[in-house]
Design a protein around this motif. Sequence first.
Motif, PDB file in Angstrom:
ATOM      1  N   ARG A 153      17.964  73.369  22.253  1.00  0.00           N
ATOM      2  CA  ARG A 153      16.684  73.978  22.588  1.00  0.00           C
ATOM      3  C   ARG A 153      16.193  74.816  21.404  1.00  0.00           C
ATOM      4  O   ARG A 153      16.928  75.080  20.459  1.00  0.00           O
ATOM      5  CB  ARG A 153      16.837  74.869  23.817  1.00  0.00           C
ATOM      6  N   ARG A 154      14.949  75.266  21.481  1.00  0.00           N
ATOM      7  CA  ARG A 154      14.422  76.154  20.450  1.00  0.00           C
ATOM      8  C   ARG A 154      15.116  77.515  20.529  1.00  0.00           C
ATOM      9  O   ARG A 154      15.594  77.910  21.600  1.00  0.00           O
ATOM     10  CB  ARG A 154      12.906  76.298  20.612  1.00  0.00           C
ATOM     11  N   PRO A 155      15.183  78.250  19.431  1.00  0.00           N
ATOM     12  CA  PRO A 155      15.893  79.539  19.432  1.00  0.00           C
ATOM     13  C   PRO A 155      15.362  80.485  20.507  1.00  0.00           C
ATOM     14  O   PRO A 155      14.154  80.561  20.751  1.00  0.00           O
ATOM     15  CB  PRO A 155      15.613  80.086  18.026  1.00  0.00           C
ATOM     16  N   ASP A 156      16.293  81.207  21.141  1.00  0.00           N
ATOM     17  CA  ASP A 156      15.917  82.207  22.141  1.00  0.00           C
ATOM     18  C   ASP A 156      16.358  83.607  21.726  1.00  0.00           C
ATOM     19  O   ASP A 156      16.160  84.568  22.471  1.00  0.00           O
ATOM     20  CB  ASP A 156      16.506  81.855  23.509  1.00  0.00           C
ATOM     21  N   ARG A 157      16.955  83.714  20.535  1.00  0.00           N
ATOM     22  CA  ARG A 157      17.367  85.014  20.027  1.00  0.00           C
ATOM     23  C   ARG A 157      16.985  85.132  18.559  1.00  0.00           C
ATOM     24  O   ARG A 157      17.105  84.177  17.787  1.00  0.00           O
ATOM     25  CB  ARG A 157      18.885  85.219  20.173  1.00  0.00           C
ATOM     26  N   LEU A 158      16.542  86.305  18.215  1.00  0.00           N
ATOM     27  CA  LEU A 158      16.250  86.678  16.838  1.00  0.00           C
ATOM     28  C   LEU A 158      17.375  87.592  16.378  1.00  0.00           C
ATOM     29  O   LEU A 158      17.818  88.463  17.123  1.00  0.00           O
ATOM     30  CB  LEU A 158      14.925  87.425  16.789  1.00  0.00           C
ATOM     31  N   VAL A 159      17.877  87.386  15.152  1.00  0.00           N
ATOM     32  CA  VAL A 159      18.971  88.211  14.661  1.00  0.00           C
ATOM     33  C   VAL A 159      18.678  88.684  13.244  1.00  0.00           C
ATOM     34  O   VAL A 159      18.114  87.943  12.428  1.00  0.00           O
ATOM     35  CB  VAL A 159      20.325  87.456  14.713  1.00  0.00           C
ATOM     36  N   PHE A 160      19.055  89.930  12.977  1.00  0.00           N
ATOM     37  CA  PHE A 160      19.057  90.483  11.627  1.00  0.00           C
ATOM     38  C   PHE A 160      20.482  90.945  11.341  1.00  0.00           C
ATOM     39  O   PHE A 160      21.008  91.809  12.045  1.00  0.00           O
ATOM     40  CB  PHE A 160      18.102  91.675  11.509  1.00  0.00           C
ATOM     41  N   ASP A 161      21.089  90.352  10.323  1.00  0.00           N
ATOM     42  CA  ASP A 161      22.459  90.705   9.942  1.00  0.00           C
ATOM     43  C   ASP A 161      22.373  91.723   8.796  1.00  0.00           C
ATOM     44  O   ASP A 161      21.874  91.404   7.714  1.00  0.00           O
ATOM     45  CB  ASP A 161      23.205  89.447   9.498  1.00  0.00           C
ATOM     46  N   LEU A 162      22.827  92.935   9.050  1.00  0.00           N
ATOM     47  CA  LEU A 162      22.743  94.012   8.066  1.00  0.00           C
ATOM     48  C   LEU A 162      24.084  94.142   7.356  1.00  0.00           C
ATOM     49  O   LEU A 162      25.098  94.504   7.965  1.00  0.00           O
ATOM     50  CB  LEU A 162      22.366  95.328   8.751  1.00  0.00           C
ATOM     51  N   ASP A 163      24.084  93.834   6.076  1.00  0.00           N
ATOM     52  CA  ASP A 163      25.317  93.753   5.290  1.00  0.00           C
ATOM     53  C   ASP A 163      25.272  94.794   4.173  1.00  0.00           C
ATOM     54  O   ASP A 163      24.477  94.668   3.235  1.00  0.00           O
ATOM     55  CB  ASP A 163      25.446  92.347   4.703  1.00  0.00           C
ATOM     56  N   PRO A 164      26.121  95.825   4.231  1.00  0.00           N
ATOM     57  CA  PRO A 164      26.063  96.880   3.223  1.00  0.00           C
ATOM     58  C   PRO A 164      26.768  96.480   1.932  1.00  0.00           C
ATOM     59  O   PRO A 164      27.865  95.925   1.953  1.00  0.00           O
ATOM     60  CB  PRO A 164      26.796  98.046   3.898  1.00  0.00           C
ATOM     61  N   GLY A 165      26.118  96.762   0.813  1.00  0.00           N
ATOM     62  CA  GLY A 165      26.739  96.551  -0.489  1.00  0.00           C
ATOM     63  C   GLY A 165      27.402  97.845  -0.945  1.00  0.00           C
ATOM     64  O   GLY A 165      26.783  98.908  -0.924  1.00  0.00           O
ATOM     65  N   GLU A 166      28.646  97.776  -1.345  1.00  0.00           N
ATOM     66  CA  GLU A 166      29.381  98.987  -1.705  1.00  0.00           C
ATOM     67  C   GLU A 166      28.603  99.806  -2.729  1.00  0.00           C
ATOM     68  O   GLU A 166      27.913  99.241  -3.594  1.00  0.00           O
ATOM     69  CB  GLU A 166      30.757  98.608  -2.269  1.00  0.00           C
ATOM     70  N   PRO A 167      28.693 101.132  -2.630  1.00  0.00           N
ATOM     71  CA  PRO A 167      29.479 101.930  -1.690  1.00  0.00           C
ATOM     72  C   PRO A 167      28.777 102.202  -0.360  1.00  0.00           C
ATOM     73  O   PRO A 167      29.242 103.038   0.412  1.00  0.00           O
ATOM     74  CB  PRO A 167      29.696 103.227  -2.460  1.00  0.00           C
ATOM     75  N   ALA A 168      27.656 101.531  -0.097  1.00  0.00           N
ATOM     76  CA  ALA A 168      27.001 101.681   1.201  1.00  0.00           C
ATOM     77  C   ALA A 168      27.932 101.184   2.308  1.00  0.00           C
ATOM     78  O   ALA A 168      28.807 100.338   2.078  1.00  0.00           O
ATOM     79  CB  ALA A 168      25.684 100.910   1.230  1.00  0.00           C
TER      80      ALA A 168
END
Length: 304
Positions: free
Chosen positions: A134-149
């Motif tokens: 089916r068509r997507p039913d969820r939106l996602v944002f993957d937040l990936d910290p770059g060191e030292p964050a």
Amino acid sequence: MADDVMVAVEGRRIKLSNLDKVFYPGADFTKGEVINYYSRIAPALLPHLAERPMTFRRFPDGVTKAGFFEKNASRHAPSWVRTVTIETPGSSTGAESLDFAVLGDLASLVWAANLAGLELHVPQWTIGARGAARRPDRLVFDLDPGEPATIVECCEVALRLREVLADDGLTAVAKTSGSKGMQLYAAVTTTSAEQTSDYAKRLAEQLEAELPRLVVSRMAKDLRRHKVFIDWSQNNPNKTTIAPYSLRARPAPTVSTPVTWDEVAACRSVDDLTFIADEVLDRVDDHGDLFEVLLTKGPRLPRG
């Protein structure tokens, strides 16, 4: 090592093996405890796995040994585990299609845990009765910290992203990745498979322009130090993200854990948003399923 044990789960007979084998040596957390965790978290977890083809990350020798991703479940699955054949053009295995497991019940989840499927990864779309995507039913944002964050900076970005989504009529929920970052989700209704990626990219670029010292929307590693990479590409229908309540293959049995917005706002250290299996079970008792809003039909995704 314990002998094999035959158990009945919802009328299905499953042979469990090596229950005393330590999967997380740093925490002395065994395979039996993995199966116990998944059995107890199932009421909260299973609705988020329903109708979604599963990609496992398996660690038969525990987290200190190399694991591997597995999509093709047919060679392991008993006849009562639902599988769905999905086309996989460009697959690293060269296969044009693979048989994915769909974990819709407790017995199937226990079967997966017994295979050392520690990590459960799912797409942002479901399958229909005949197995079509089916068509997507969820939106996602993957937040990936770059060191030292760290996740602390991810929380700052998440709070602003939540505001932008709310302006577009979308209700965001947040969870830790169980590793070093976090993810935001929103239930949506879409008209094409590409719509969520296009929308997420636009918002990621908007936040990068607004918060250039904190946010980056491009994947290049040399741009990401000290910043939070908003990985909008996880909305690609061919990609998956770690499921809520899934264990992670880290030194301790950390879990990708739904969190409240008050917790996000209050985060001042990595420890504030690091949760292991037993803590997550207690959290569900206290909070219920903080991702329950994703189980209802979302609003139409705004067009660019």
